[in-house]
Scaffold this motif. Structure first.
Motif, PDB file in Angstrom:
ATOM      1  N   GLU A  33      49.478  46.273  43.358  1.00  0.00           N
ATOM      2  CA  GLU A  33      48.742  45.870  42.597  1.00  0.00           C
ATOM      3  C   GLU A  33      47.548  45.743  42.761  1.00  0.00           C
ATOM      4  O   GLU A  33      46.815  45.571  43.919  1.00  0.00           O
ATOM      5  CB  GLU A  33      49.628  44.323  42.805  1.00  0.00           C
ATOM      6  N   PRO A  34      46.715  45.997  41.682  1.00  0.00           N
ATOM      7  CA  PRO A  34      45.293  45.850  41.862  1.00  0.00           C
ATOM      8  C   PRO A  34      44.535  44.373  41.911  1.00  0.00           C
ATOM      9  O   PRO A  34      45.149  43.434  41.539  1.00  0.00           O
ATOM     10  CB  PRO A  34      44.699  46.443  40.409  1.00  0.00           C
ATOM     11  N   GLU A  35      43.389  44.267  42.871  1.00  0.00           N
ATOM     12  CA  GLU A  35      43.250  43.012  43.138  1.00  0.00           C
ATOM     13  C   GLU A  35      41.523  43.291  43.246  1.00  0.00           C
ATOM     14  O   GLU A  35      41.062  43.515  44.239  1.00  0.00           O
ATOM     15  CB  GLU A  35      43.442  42.359  44.098  1.00  0.00           C
ATOM     16  N   ARG A  63      40.533  56.510  45.581  1.00  0.00           N
ATOM     17  CA  ARG A  63      40.317  55.605  44.457  1.00  0.00           C
ATOM     18  C   ARG A  63      40.140  54.249  44.834  1.00  0.00           C
ATOM     19  O   ARG A  63      39.288  53.231  44.116  1.00  0.00           O
ATOM     20  CB  ARG A  63      41.338  55.879  43.539  1.00  0.00           C
ATOM     21  N   PHE A  64      41.031  53.810  45.728  1.00  0.00           N
ATOM     22  CA  PHE A  64      41.031  52.211  46.182  1.00  0.00           C
ATOM     23  C   PHE A  64      40.752  51.914  47.664  1.00  0.00           C
ATOM     24  O   PHE A  64      41.184  52.933  48.437  1.00  0.00           O
ATOM     25  CB  PHE A  64      42.393  51.675  45.638  1.00  0.00           C
ATOM     26  N   SER A  65      40.358  50.697  48.001  1.00  0.00           N
ATOM     27  CA  SER A  65      40.582  50.476  49.243  1.00  0.00           C
ATOM     28  C   SER A  65      41.625  49.397  49.198  1.00  0.00           C
ATOM     29  O   SER A  65      42.182  48.828  48.309  1.00  0.00           O
ATOM     30  CB  SER A  65      39.191  49.654  49.834  1.00  0.00           C
ATOM     31  N   VAL A  66      42.469  48.984  50.494  1.00  0.00           N
ATOM     32  CA  VAL A  66      43.620  48.560  50.554  1.00  0.00           C
ATOM     33  C   VAL A  66      43.138  47.056  51.287  1.00  0.00           C
ATOM     34  O   VAL A  66      42.563  46.957  52.220  1.00  0.00           O
ATOM     35  CB  VAL A  66      44.570  48.913  51.673  1.00  0.00           C
ATOM     36  N   ARG A  67      43.348  46.114  50.360  1.00  0.00           N
ATOM     37  CA  ARG A  67      42.948  44.545  50.888  1.00  0.00           C
ATOM     38  C   ARG A  67      44.018  44.029  51.483  1.00  0.00           C
ATOM     39  O   ARG A  67      43.589  43.607  52.710  1.00  0.00           O
ATOM     40  CB  ARG A  67      42.604  43.656  49.381  1.00  0.00           C
ATOM     41  N   ALA A  68      45.270  44.311  51.317  1.00  0.00           N
ATOM     42  CA  ALA A  68      46.540  43.822  52.169  1.00  0.00           C
ATOM     43  C   ALA A  68      47.673  44.841  52.085  1.00  0.00           C
ATOM     44  O   ALA A  68      48.182  45.185  50.897  1.00  0.00           O
ATOM     45  CB  ALA A  68      46.811  42.434  51.979  1.00  0.00           C
ATOM     46  N   ASN A  69      48.328  44.836  53.090  1.00  0.00           N
ATOM     47  CA  ASN A  69      49.542  45.771  53.273  1.00  0.00           C
ATOM     48  C   ASN A  69      50.672  44.646  53.671  1.00  0.00           C
ATOM     49  O   ASN A  69      50.971  44.388  54.579  1.00  0.00           O
ATOM     50  CB  ASN A  69      49.609  46.721  54.472  1.00  0.00           C
TER      51      ASN A  69
END
Length: 75
Positions: A33-35, A63-69
């Motif tokens: 999910e994008p945040e 393309r994205f960084s991971v805010r939380a896993n």
């Protein structure tokens, strides 16, 4: 002639599908999910290794960084 808008693939869903296909035996029900400018991973992995591999695949997409896993480890 009428221009029909072409639906472009959602990059988040493209990455989720790619990770699910690549790590089919390690990851279940992966949802990304994008945040803002980053994403949050949800789903289940059979090991911490599977959880980490899913995260790394998203990061390596560039393309994205991971805010939380927030994937649960079930194995």
């Amino acid at each position: 002639m009428t221009d029909v808008p072409v639906a472009l693939p959602d990059p988040v869903q493209e990455i989720a599908r790619s990770v699910r296909d690549r790590f089919r035996g390690m990851v279940q029900e992966l949802r990304i999910e994008p945040e803002g400018e980053s994403v949050v991973l949800y789903g289940r992995a059979y090991s911490y290794y599977g959880k980490q591999m899913a995260q790394e695949a998203v990061i390596r997409s560039g393309r994205f960084s991971v805010r939380a896993n927030r994937m649960d480890v079930i194995g």
